[in-house]
Design an enzyme around this catalytic site. Sequence first.
Site, short mmCIF file in Angstrom:
data_model
loop_
_atom_site.label_atom_id
_atom_site.label_comp_id
_atom_site.label_asym_id
_atom_site.label_seq_id
_atom_site.Cartn_x
_atom_site.Cartn_y
_atom_site.Cartn_z
N THR A 36 0.82 -1.21 0.00
CA THR A 36 0.00 0.00 0.00
C THR A 36 0.85 1.26 0.00
O THR A 36 0.46 2.29 -0.56
CB THR A 36 -0.91 -0.02 1.25
OG1 THR A 36 -1.69 -1.20 1.20
CG2 THR A 36 -1.82 1.18 1.32
N LYS A 187 0.04 -8.27 12.55
CA LYS A 187 -0.95 -7.28 12.13
C LYS A 187 -2.22 -7.58 12.93
O LYS A 187 -2.71 -8.71 12.93
CB LYS A 187 -1.20 -7.38 10.63
CG LYS A 187 -2.11 -6.28 10.10
CD LYS A 187 -2.16 -6.27 8.57
CE LYS A 187 -3.03 -5.12 8.08
NZ LYS A 187 -3.08 -5.01 6.63
N GLU A 306 -2.72 -32.82 25.96
CA GLU A 306 -3.17 -34.22 26.03
C GLU A 306 -1.97 -35.17 25.87
O GLU A 306 -1.16 -34.97 24.97
CB GLU A 306 -4.15 -34.51 24.88
CG GLU A 306 -5.32 -33.57 24.77
CD GLU A 306 -6.34 -33.81 25.85
OE1 GLU A 306 -6.50 -34.97 26.26
OE2 GLU A 306 -6.96 -32.82 26.28
N1 ASP Z 1 -2.85 -5.51 0.87
C1 ASP Z 1 -1.74 -4.62 1.10
C2 ASP Z 1 -0.44 -5.40 1.08
O1 ASP Z 1 -0.19 -6.12 2.02
C3 ASP Z 1 -1.88 -3.94 2.37
C4 ASP Z 1 -0.71 -3.08 2.70
O2 ASP Z 1 0.23 -2.92 1.97
O3 ASP Z 1 -0.72 -2.53 3.74
O4 ASP Z 1 0.34 -5.23 0.18
#
Ligand code: ASP
Length: 349
Positions: A36, A187, A306
């Site tokens: 992003t 995250k 267990e």
């Molecule tokens: N979907 C994006 C990615 O992981 C989200 C981000 O970059 O924050 O590349």
Amino acid sequence: MILSIFLLVILFLFLSMASASAEEKPSVHLLATGGTIAGKASSETATTGYEAGALGVEDLLSALPEVKDYARVTGEGICGIDSKDMTDAIWLTLSERVNALAGEKDGLVVIHGTDTMEETAYFLQLTVNPSIPLVLTGAMRPATAVSADGPMNLLNAVRLAAHPSAKGKGVLVMMNDTIFGARNVTKGNTLSLDTFRSPDGPLGYMNDGIPCWCALPVRVPKEKAPFDVKGLTALPKVYIVYGHAGADGAMVKAAVSMGAEGIVYAGTGNGSVHREDEKALAEAAAKGIPVVRSSHAGSGSVISAEPSYEKEGFIQGGSLSPQKARILLSLALTRTKDFGDIGEMFGKY
Ligand code: ASP
């Protein structure tokens, strides 16, 4: 005449001091993978529905000339993806590049999407030479958004990678002014800027660009990378099976029939295994496929539970999240298939 010679000498001294201080700045190299932070949306108000990884490292740097005040910054593109699409092949390339650059640079920054940032950070921690600071960063808002968080994150990541105190702390994640260690970071929110967290708290904060440490990371490999992946083109196939009410062993059987070389069970509570899944997992383990018990509870360790789990040879995943246990199991399988040896690695890394 004397005055002009004097002025020339002062000018010369000033220029040589300026160039000396430029020389003294640490060298920080950026490895861009997309995300992003390099995302482009159709409007300044859009924070979803953007194209991740659309901008190159040069675009990010030219939008942030301030980084040059802190380091001699260079960069290269490794790939331009949305990190949900991360692959073993990209990890192997990245790891090789980091190892090659570690002897040449003072610090490295990996620009990455947030979705799998925690996984890449842990993979690198286990496969690269930790001699220089290595910091991962990204953003929650695309570069085109009003009040994008990427530029400050990148600036802080460069400042952290250039800072001597970041050395020896393993691979770091720097997001939203907060520093995390690769092993424990995750995250924790789908959309918030303050999305990263660690169940045991962060390692520190970037206070006006200066790292302020409040904890030490655990299980950081000290001298050399525990796993040598040089020359590999793929990693052993490990699947995660999610434990839930109403499980019937089908997902375990599917993993085995798809050629799983190892299985991580993301169990309930203390790595508890649904009895129907347990039957299928026991069959897998009997065929020599290592099974690691982890938990989707979000924090805490998976320890013995267990008695049947031990008898069936299931390995305790400790405090690793299922997605990080998958990475460690896959890397462990590059060295051994012995359940005992793999269990020891889970106690160590
Ligand atoms: N979907 C994006 C990615 O992981 C989200 C981000 O970059 O924050 O590349």
